[in-house]
Design an enzyme around this catalytic site. Structure first.
Site, short mmCIF file in Angstrom:
data_model
loop_
_atom_site.label_atom_id
_atom_site.label_comp_id
_atom_site.label_asym_id
_atom_site.label_seq_id
_atom_site.Cartn_x
_atom_site.Cartn_y
_atom_site.Cartn_z
N GLY A 124 -12.92 28.08 -38.11
CA GLY A 124 -14.18 27.65 -37.53
C GLY A 124 -15.30 28.60 -37.92
O GLY A 124 -15.06 29.77 -38.24
N CYS A 125 -16.53 28.12 -37.88
CA CYS A 125 -17.65 28.96 -38.33
C CYS A 125 -17.88 30.14 -37.39
O CYS A 125 -17.92 31.29 -37.83
CB CYS A 125 -18.91 28.12 -38.48
SG CYS A 125 -19.39 27.16 -37.02
#
Length: 316
Positions: free
Chosen positions: A117-118
């Protein structure tokens, strides 16, 4: 003549999938497997594309990605899943090669890679080397503040920000208010924490770029360290990495750290600021680059056996 690697992007119309498609369309060593728009959600059509492909990107919501994983069974295709569901699932390799040389080697050999995930990429880039070095204890009360551009919200949010918007969209907006953000499980697992961080994500009125900030009180750390000691651990950990760069100790970017500094790049920059009592570590990157499509392509390159120091570390 070397055969091209056949790649299928399931969900090529979304923000991450579209960016991957745009970038791979110019690669001479890649053959993209197309799927017609009118059958892009048809299981039989998807499975047919899977059977043709060497590597498939799943750029889908969690539920649809789970269905695609089932469709891929028996197709002999290697998967890179950008959804949340399989990042730390058994049998899947976490797609952050900078964790260690062994992690990069595991990704290269894996048939099932979960793209990070970012927000998690920023937090893990800071925490994992420090927990591994025994500086941050597993039960440390971690807090993380993450500022991102609106492209991280996908097409719907992009349309909101770029359309006729209300006054509330001109200001930063905090979300994830109940402390159950979907990126927390991978942060806890990869960094070997015993409790979830207090996590504050904020979206603001700019397209892309992200800064994740984690503060540390030195008196709560497992070892007596200075800010420069923390910097040294991070600098040593990422020494020689193609995409993660620890900036020189004392660098403060003129007193202002701008969240979109790395917009348009696959690189990540890490800064250590503050003082010896209150140490701030900031990870700067593009939520669409190292935080999404750039990371996915980096993982694909490793799976293809391509030297990650060439061809990718460029502005796109």
């Amino acid at each position: 003549m070397k055969l091209k690697t056949k790649v299928f992007i399931d969900g090529h119309e979304g923000t991450t999938g579209l960016r991957i498609h745009e970038r791979l369309s110019n690669r001479q060593d890649i053959e993209l497997i197309p799927i017609a728009d009118d059958v892009r959600k048809d299981p039989d059509a998807i499975r047919a594309c899977m059977k043709q492909a060497d590597i498939a990107f799943l750029c889908l919501p969690d539920g649809a990605a789970a269905e695609a994983v089932e469709l891929a069974k028996g197709c002999g295709v290697r998967l890179i899943d950008t959804s949340t569901g399989r990042r730390v699932a058994p049998g899947w390799t976490y797609g952050f090669p900078e964790l260690s040389l062994q992690q990069a080697e595991a990704i290269a050999k894996s048939d099932r890679v979960g793209n990070p995930g970012c927000h998690a990429s920023g937090a893990i880039s800071i925490l994992q080397p420090l927990t591994e070095a025994g500086i941050v204890p597993a039960d440390y009360p971690v807090t993380a503040f993450s500022l991102t551009g609106y492209s991280g919200g996908g097409k719907k949010m992009i349309a909101q920000y770029e359309g006729d918007k209300g006054q509330d969209l001109y200001a930063p907006r905090q979300y994830g208010l109940v402390q159950q953000h979907k990126h927390l499980p991978e942060i806890v697992t990869i960094c070997h924490l015993t409790q979830e961080p207090v996590f504050t994500p904020i979206v603001d009125d700019y397209y892309s770029g992200m800064e994740v900030m984690i503060p540390f009180f030195s008196q709560l750390l497992a070892k007596k360290v200075t800010a420069q000691d923390v910097w040294q651990v991070l600098a040593d950990h990422y020494d020689g990495c193609s995409f993660v760069h620890v900036l020189p100790f004392g660098e403060d970017k003129g007193g202002f750290i701008t969240a979109n500094d790395m917009s348009g790049y696959d690189d990540m920059e890490i800064l250590v600021t503050g003082n010896d009592q209150r140490i701030m570590v900031t990870s700067l990157f593009d939520n669409l680059g190292k935080g999404a499509s750039g990371a996915a392509i980096q993982n694909m390159n490793l799976m293809m056996g391509i030297d990650p120091t060439t061809g990718l570390n460029l502005k796109y």
